[in-house]
Design a protein around this motif. Structure first.
Motif, PDB file in Angstrom:
ATOM      1  N   ALA A  62      33.611  33.227  31.449  1.00  0.00           N
ATOM      2  CA  ALA A  62      34.136  33.624  32.882  1.00  0.00           C
ATOM      3  C   ALA A  62      35.527  33.556  33.517  1.00  0.00           C
ATOM      4  N   ILE A  63      36.201  32.710  32.729  1.00  0.00           N
ATOM      5  CA  ILE A  63      37.770  32.704  33.158  1.00  0.00           C
ATOM      6  C   ILE A  63      38.285  33.998  32.596  1.00  0.00           C
ATOM      7  N   GLU A  64      37.906  34.675  31.514  1.00  0.00           N
ATOM      8  CA  GLU A  64      38.425  35.561  30.888  1.00  0.00           C
ATOM      9  C   GLU A  64      38.178  36.825  31.698  1.00  0.00           C
ATOM     10  N   ARG A  65      37.064  36.759  32.521  1.00  0.00           N
ATOM     11  CA  ARG A  65      36.493  37.912  33.407  1.00  0.00           C
ATOM     12  C   ARG A  65      37.163  37.776  34.757  1.00  0.00           C
ATOM     13  N   PHE A  66      37.683  36.711  35.089  1.00  0.00           N
ATOM     14  CA  PHE A  66      38.324  36.150  36.437  1.00  0.00           C
ATOM     15  C   PHE A  66      39.596  37.255  36.624  1.00  0.00           C
ATOM     16  N   ARG A  67      39.165  38.530  37.032  1.00  0.00           N
ATOM     17  CA  ARG A  67      40.138  39.488  37.549  1.00  0.00           C
ATOM     18  C   ARG A  67      39.850  40.221  38.427  1.00  0.00           C
ATOM     19  N   PHE A  68      40.815  40.406  39.517  1.00  0.00           N
ATOM     20  CA  PHE A  68      40.523  41.156  40.973  1.00  0.00           C
ATOM     21  C   PHE A  68      40.810  42.408  40.768  1.00  0.00           C
ATOM     22  N   GLY A  69      39.737  43.190  40.441  1.00  0.00           N
ATOM     23  CA  GLY A  69      40.037  44.943  40.286  1.00  0.00           C
ATOM     24  C   GLY A  69      40.141  45.420  41.645  1.00  0.00           C
ATOM     25  N   ASP A  70      40.122  46.873  41.418  1.00  0.00           N
ATOM     26  CA  ASP A  70      40.073  47.654  42.574  1.00  0.00           C
ATOM     27  C   ASP A  70      39.050  47.326  43.611  1.00  0.00           C
ATOM     28  N   ASP A  71      37.799  47.170  43.156  1.00  0.00           N
ATOM     29  CA  ASP A  71      36.691  46.983  43.994  1.00  0.00           C
ATOM     30  C   ASP A  71      36.838  45.606  44.699  1.00  0.00           C
ATOM     31  N   GLU A  72      37.135  44.586  44.103  1.00  0.00           N
ATOM     32  CA  GLU A  72      37.269  42.964  44.780  1.00  0.00           C
ATOM     33  C   GLU A  72      38.607  43.170  45.762  1.00  0.00           C
ATOM     34  N   ILE A  73      39.468  43.969  45.541  1.00  0.00           N
ATOM     35  CA  ILE A  73      40.516  43.790  46.510  1.00  0.00           C
ATOM     36  C   ILE A  73      40.268  44.619  47.529  1.00  0.00           C
ATOM     37  N   ALA A  74      39.460  45.655  47.494  1.00  0.00           N
ATOM     38  CA  ALA A  74      39.121  46.613  48.549  1.00  0.00           C
ATOM     39  C   ALA A  74      38.137  45.671  49.283  1.00  0.00           C
ATOM     40  N   ALA A  75      37.275  44.942  48.750  1.00  0.00           N
ATOM     41  CA  ALA A  75      36.107  44.088  49.643  1.00  0.00           C
ATOM     42  C   ALA A  75      36.913  43.212  50.387  1.00  0.00           C
TER      43      ALA A  75
END
Length: 436
Positions: A62-75
């Motif tokens: 999960a830590i490897e996938r702990f990334r704030f992508g465009d969708d997360e930032i937009a939300a």
């Protein structure tokens, strides 16, 4: 970790206040202070004598996938959770610190530093919720499973609790149970994602589908072979066992009992099977078993236990009660200083921790020795407990988080504990925790 795992972003599997703390720390300039965060349990669930660490492999994934992508930032922007400066920081977030901890499958005790995260404040604090949600759940399941497999002895336990919990919790529970010695799971996603061995045959619905048990048993044997397990308590157990052996022959693999007085029935069925020549046919029992029921069946001719509800709910302790606390940070001069919470009933011990298990000359564990600021001195037969998982943001400890490795570690850890650890009666932790 597993190459077949789904890979959704994990960054929003956190709490609102983790990000607002980052915003405030960025504003004050403290976000870059180097910190040590520690995951530990202040106490074990009431009456338990040890806990079992599980979930580390899932956490690293999960830590490897702990990334704030465009969708997360937009939300986050749409919901006005944090300001633009914080959003810019999160958009570039990659964990760049160090993580060490107990190997999966290891026993732990009150105060054991199960996981230690070292990084600047902003990079470490946002992992708190993710760390706790995974380790608290999986360790609770593994701890219950360990008590069950301990009570079962050499008789295998089958995990079959998927219908009694959230669909994703079911996958995690199957994995945690396997670490603690369960032989198989009924959950196919756990098999695909984590390579947990899967098994299963039929439920009562299959018998009820047919006009009678003979027709149902014949269809199952034709499809799955004589080594299958036939469920014999839909109607009359004695008659069903008779039919089962007539249909499958004396080489019938197993019969399953799912209701009634299981101990009495197991004895009656064993006697009946033997009289019919099916001396090698095994008896599997299910029906809301927990570690106490399993122990109570030890005197019966039971060959395997199927466990569901009590396992996936932690057998009365659905969380391990772990917390994630800041225990050290750099001061204005750059020196690392211990910090601790002093509030009533929720105290913590400050300082970077190191841990070893003190053992006597027979190799039996005697104490959990926690060094503050530096490793405790090995008296000659002690075992260091912390292993490196992540260094400088790079995963280095995957070998310590393999499923089979965790299963082996659990077995070795259980063998090392004093005999009192395996008693199901209420008691204090099997060994004391001491700080040096």
């Amino acid at each position: 970790m597993s190459p077949s795992s789904p890979a959704p972003c994990a960054a929003l599997l956190t709490d609102h206040y983790e990000l607002t703390m980052v915003q405030a720390a960025l504003r004050s300039g403290a976000a870059s202070r180097q910190c040590v965060f520690e995951t530990f349990a202040r106490r074990l669930p009431d009456g338990r004598r040890y806990g079992v660490v599980a979930g580390t492999g899932r956490l690293l994934d999960a830590i490897e996938r702990f990334r704030f992508g465009d969708d997360e930032i937009a939300a986050l922007r749409e919901r006005r959770v944090v300001d633009d400066e914080t959003l810019d920081f999160l958009a570039g977030y990659r964990f760049e610190g160090d993580i060490r901890g107990y190997a999966e499958g290891e026993a732990y005790f009150p105060g054991s530093p199960v996981l230690v995260v070292e990084s600047d404040f902003a990079h470490g604090v946002v992992l708190e919720t993710l760390v706790l949600s995974i380790l608290n759940h999986d360790s609770a399941i593994a701890s219950a499973a360990s008590r069950m497999t301990g009570a079962a002895g050499t008789r295998p336990c089958i995990e079959m609790g998927s219908r009694r919990t959230h669909e994703e919790a079911a996958v995690a529970a199957a994995r945690a149970a396997y670490i603690a010695g369960f032989a198989t799971t009924s959950n196919l996603e756990a098999g695909r994602r984590w390579d947990v061995p899967t098994a299963g045959t039929a439920a009562h619905a299959f018998t009820l589908l047919h006009d009678d048990e003979r027709e149902a048993f014949a269809a199952q044997v034709e499809a799955l072979g004589v080594g299958t397990t036939l469920l014999v308590d839909t109607y009359d157990v004695q008659r069903a066992v008779e039919i089962a052996v007539e249909v499958a022959g004396p080489e019938l693999g197993a019969v399953r009992l799912d209701s009634g007085d299981l101990l009495v029935q197991a004895r009656e069925v064993r006697e009946q099977l033997d009289s019919l020549g099916a001396t090698k046919t095994r008896i599997v029992v299910t029906s809301d078993l927990d570690e106490f029921a399993i122990a109570g069946l030890a005197a019966g001719p039971v060959d395997a236990y199927g466990v569901g509800t009590q396992l996936v709910t932690g057998s009365g302790a659905p969380t391990a009660g772990m917390v994630y606390k800041l225990v050290a940070r750099t001061d204005d001069s750059g020196e690392l200083v211990g910090v601790a919470k002093a509030s009533k009933d929720k105290t913590s011990v400050g300082g970077r921790k190191f841990a070893l298990r003190r053992r006597n000359e027979r190799g039996t564990a005697e104490a959990e020795v926690i060094g503050i600021g530096e490793p405790p001195v090995d008296d000659g037969d002690d075992r260091t407990l912390l292993v490196d998982y992540v260094l400088g943001g790079e995963l280095v400890g995957a070998a310590h988080a393999t499923l089979e490795g965790a299963r082996d570690r659990h077995e070795a850890s259980m063998a090392e504990l004093p005999r009192s650890a395996h008693q199901l009666s209420r008691g204090e932790p099997a060994i004391p925790t001491t700080y040096v």
